[in-house]
Design a protein around this motif. Structure first.
Motif, mmCIF file in Angstrom:
data_model
loop_
_atom_site.group_PDB
_atom_site.id
_atom_site.type_symbol
_atom_site.label_atom_id
_atom_site.label_comp_id
_atom_site.label_asym_id
_atom_site.label_seq_id
_atom_site.Cartn_x
_atom_site.Cartn_y
_atom_site.Cartn_z
ATOM 1 N N LEU A 176 0.833 -1.249 0.357
ATOM 2 C CA LEU A 176 -0.020 0.050 0.154
ATOM 3 C C LEU A 176 1.000 1.395 -0.241
ATOM 4 N N LYS A 177 0.421 2.041 -1.083
ATOM 5 C CA LYS A 177 1.587 3.638 -0.881
ATOM 6 C C LYS A 177 0.459 4.049 -0.498
ATOM 7 N N LEU A 178 1.739 5.675 0.302
ATOM 8 C CA LEU A 178 1.593 6.575 0.965
ATOM 9 C C LEU A 178 1.497 7.752 0.375
ATOM 10 N N THR A 179 0.875 8.167 0.532
ATOM 11 C CA THR A 179 0.691 9.360 0.047
ATOM 12 C C THR A 179 1.198 10.852 1.304
ATOM 13 N N LYS A 180 1.728 12.092 0.956
ATOM 14 C CA LYS A 180 1.732 13.029 1.703
ATOM 15 C C LYS A 180 0.914 13.291 2.512
ATOM 16 N N ALA A 181 0.459 13.955 3.495
ATOM 17 C CA ALA A 181 -0.299 14.799 4.222
ATOM 18 C C ALA A 181 -0.483 16.046 3.751
ATOM 19 N N ALA A 182 -1.700 16.283 3.484
ATOM 20 C CA ALA A 182 -1.957 17.633 2.740
ATOM 21 C C ALA A 182 -1.612 18.510 3.862
ATOM 22 N N GLY A 183 -1.640 18.241 4.625
ATOM 23 C CA GLY A 183 -1.259 19.427 5.783
ATOM 24 C C GLY A 183 0.659 19.898 5.602
ATOM 25 N N ALA A 184 0.640 18.382 5.378
ATOM 26 C CA ALA A 184 2.121 18.998 5.424
ATOM 27 C C ALA A 184 2.643 19.376 3.984
ATOM 28 N N SER A 185 1.964 18.884 3.123
ATOM 29 C CA SER A 185 2.384 19.794 1.360
ATOM 30 C C SER A 185 2.586 21.472 2.034
ATOM 31 N N ALA A 186 1.012 21.793 2.601
ATOM 32 C CA ALA A 186 0.685 22.722 2.709
ATOM 33 C C ALA A 186 2.440 23.610 3.501
ATOM 34 N N ALA A 187 2.239 23.531 4.441
ATOM 35 C CA ALA A 187 3.149 23.878 5.004
ATOM 36 C C ALA A 187 4.007 24.015 4.803
ATOM 37 N N ALA A 188 5.244 22.774 3.730
ATOM 38 C CA ALA A 188 6.104 22.805 2.931
ATOM 39 C C ALA A 188 5.681 23.929 1.824
ATOM 40 N N ALA A 189 4.750 24.311 1.119
ATOM 41 C CA ALA A 189 4.318 25.484 0.011
ATOM 42 C C ALA A 189 4.735 26.524 0.039
ATOM 43 N N ASP A 190 4.263 26.664 2.028
ATOM 44 C CA ASP A 190 4.310 28.330 3.134
ATOM 45 C C ASP A 190 5.246 28.354 3.629
ATOM 46 N N HIS A 191 6.330 27.966 3.805
ATOM 47 C CA HIS A 191 8.024 27.936 3.897
ATOM 48 C C HIS A 191 7.981 28.376 2.395
ATOM 49 N N HIS A 192 7.720 27.360 1.609
ATOM 50 C CA HIS A 192 8.004 28.196 0.285
ATOM 51 C C HIS A 192 8.190 29.626 0.104
ATOM 52 N N SER A 193 6.932 29.732 0.280
ATOM 53 C CA SER A 193 6.366 30.817 0.334
ATOM 54 C C SER A 193 6.970 31.765 0.908
ATOM 55 N N THR A 194 7.233 31.684 2.019
ATOM 56 C CA THR A 194 7.400 32.509 2.847
ATOM 57 C C THR A 194 8.579 32.942 2.965
ATOM 58 N N ASP A 195 9.970 31.880 2.287
ATOM 59 C CA ASP A 195 11.175 32.045 1.688
ATOM 60 C C ASP A 195 11.381 33.467 1.002
ATOM 61 N N SER A 196 10.028 32.806 0.073
ATOM 62 C CA SER A 196 9.642 33.840 -1.323
ATOM 63 C C SER A 196 10.051 35.238 -1.388
ATOM 64 N N THR A 197 9.202 35.435 -0.020
ATOM 65 C CA THR A 197 8.294 36.700 0.303
ATOM 66 C C THR A 197 9.148 37.074 1.076
ATOM 67 N N GLY A 198 9.772 37.073 1.976
ATOM 68 C CA GLY A 198 12.099 37.138 2.112
ATOM 69 C C GLY A 198 13.018 37.680 1.738
#
Length: 243
Positions: A176-198
């Motif tokens: 059974l293949k497991l996918t990343k949790a949506a929250g983790a993906s959102a956090a990663a995206a938010d982190h990337h967005s924060t880095d880009s904004t900074g």
């Protein structure tokens, strides 16, 4: 000669036909585990699909082993008409924390046994549904080793694990293949967005500083120029006065 050539041609055609039939033969079906959505840390319903591979015998028992290296606190079976499900639990080497409670044992095996008059016959398959959770967050897949028992006594062991760079084993264990949790993906995206904004803000600040410096230097240059011009005019006036 013609007779010999004809025989050779017929032999070649027979070999070609045999090769074609062999390549057209269907591949053996495997016991698999399927899910519409299996996210790390979440709950899901899976179906263990068991096809009957024998042309003369029928499947009467299915055993599925759950991985104890990634135990799950909640395991529930869905009733299957004509089949009796039994769950076995095992002690855990390390307690599992579930909603603030310490779980010391977890389901390690589920066995479905066919009641009288029930079976998976030749050319048939059966799905066995199970609810699982919470799914582990530290792995990308779960392996469920399974055993399939036929009414003639044969047991097929679906326990072989696939290895990277090697061909699929003949009796692979359901995975059974497991996918990343949506929250983790959102956090990663938010982190990337924060880095880009900074980065953008830092670039804007640098540009503003550079612009201010340029303006200051420009003003200083103008002042120096004005002072120089004034001194020059004063010098000319002194010379004119002496002469």
């Amino acid at each position: 000669m013609r007779s010999l050539s004809a025989r050779r041609s017929l032999g070649a055609l027979a070999l070609a036909a045999g090769a074609l039939l062999a390549s057209a033969a269907p591949a053996s079906a495997h016991v698999t585990v399927q899910s519409n959505s299996a996210q790390q840390g979440g709950y899901t319903a899976v179906a263990f699909r068991v096809p009957n591979e024998s042309d003369t015998a029928s499947t009467v028992k299915v055993e599925v082993n759950l991985p104890l290296d990634h135990p799950m606190a909640s395991v529930r079976t869905q009733p299957v008409p004509g089949w009796t499900a039994v769950m076995e639990k095992s002690k855990l080497d390390k307690p599992l924390d579930s909603h603030g409670q310490q779980i010391t044992e977890a389901v390690s095996k589920i066995t479905w046994t066919a009641n009288d008059g029930t079976k998976i016959g030749p050319g048939q398959y059966q799905d066995f549904s199970v609810s699982l959770g919470a799914l582990p967050t530290d792995t990308e897949q779960l392996t469920f080793k399974a055993l399939q028992t036929y009414d003639n006594g044969d047991v097929v062991r679906w326990i072989e694990e696939a290895k990277d760079g090697q061909a699929e084993p003949s009796k692979p264990a359901p995975v059974l293949k497991l996918t990343k949790a949506a929250g983790a993906s959102a956090a990663a995206a938010d982190h990337h967005s924060t880095d880009s904004t900074g980065t953008e803000q830092a670039a804007a600040a640098d540009a503003k500083t550079s612009d201010s410096t340029a303006r200051t230097l420009g003003v200083v240059g103008i002042v120096v120029g004005v002072v120089g011009a004034a001194l020059g005019v004063a010098g000319l006036r002194r010379r004119s006065a002496r002469s």
